[in-house]
Design a protein around this motif. Structure first.
Motif, mmCIF file in Angstrom:
data_model
loop_
_atom_site.group_PDB
_atom_site.id
_atom_site.type_symbol
_atom_site.label_atom_id
_atom_site.label_comp_id
_atom_site.label_asym_id
_atom_site.label_seq_id
_atom_site.Cartn_x
_atom_site.Cartn_y
_atom_site.Cartn_z
ATOM 1 N N GLY A 38 0.816 -1.213 0.000
ATOM 2 C CA GLY A 38 0.000 0.000 0.000
ATOM 3 C C GLY A 38 0.847 1.259 0.000
ATOM 4 N N ALA A 39 1.913 1.260 0.770
ATOM 5 C CA ALA A 39 2.796 2.429 0.798
ATOM 6 C C ALA A 39 3.489 2.621 -0.538
ATOM 7 C CB ALA A 39 3.817 2.272 1.921
ATOM 8 N N ILE A 41 2.325 1.618 -3.535
ATOM 9 C CA ILE A 41 1.316 2.061 -4.504
ATOM 10 C C ILE A 41 0.952 3.524 -4.276
ATOM 11 C CG2 ILE A 41 -1.093 1.750 -5.187
ATOM 12 C CD1 ILE A 41 -0.637 -1.274 -4.776
ATOM 13 N N LYS A 42 0.779 3.912 -3.023
ATOM 14 C CA LYS A 42 0.434 5.303 -2.703
ATOM 15 C C LYS A 42 1.552 6.253 -3.111
ATOM 16 C CE LYS A 42 -2.163 8.402 -0.750
ATOM 17 N NZ LYS A 42 -3.423 8.795 -1.322
ATOM 18 N N SER A 43 2.794 5.865 -2.888
ATOM 19 C CA SER A 43 3.901 6.738 -3.262
ATOM 20 C C SER A 43 4.036 6.837 -4.778
ATOM 21 C CB SER A 43 5.203 6.274 -2.615
ATOM 22 O OG SER A 43 5.558 5.009 -3.079
ATOM 23 N N ALA A 45 1.499 6.641 -6.900
ATOM 24 C CA ALA A 45 0.399 7.520 -7.304
ATOM 25 C C ALA A 45 0.726 8.972 -6.989
ATOM 26 C CB ALA A 45 -0.883 7.095 -6.611
ATOM 27 N N HIS A 46 1.320 9.210 -5.842
ATOM 28 C CA HIS A 46 1.684 10.576 -5.470
ATOM 29 C C HIS A 46 2.749 11.129 -6.410
ATOM 30 C CE1 HIS A 46 2.516 14.072 -3.046
ATOM 31 N NE2 HIS A 46 3.793 13.734 -3.037
ATOM 32 N N SER A 49 1.105 11.981 -9.765
ATOM 33 C CA SER A 49 0.287 13.198 -9.744
ATOM 34 C C SER A 49 1.164 14.435 -9.593
ATOM 35 C CB SER A 49 -0.744 13.128 -8.627
ATOM 36 O OG SER A 49 -0.134 13.202 -7.369
#
Length: 55
Positions: A38-39, A41-43, A45-46, A49
């Protein structure tokens, strides 16, 4: 420098509350893997963006 209050390990019995339960160990491993993925994938995505914002 000996800051530990333990002066002797004689008679000490180690116990791990989940060590004898493979199910609990698998749950802990699964949660750790989910948090790690999760970390990541979130990083990603960040970063994507942020790249789009400053392109």
């Amino acid at each position: 420098m000996n800051a530990s209050p333990i002066t002797s390990w004689e008679g000490v019995e180690a116990y791990f509350t989940f060590a004898d339960s493979p199910t609990a160990m698998m749950i802990i491993l699964g949660v750790a893997a989910l948090v790690t993925v999760g970390a990541i994938i979130k990083s990603i995505a960040h970063e994507n963006s942020t790249y789009i914002d400053y392109k």
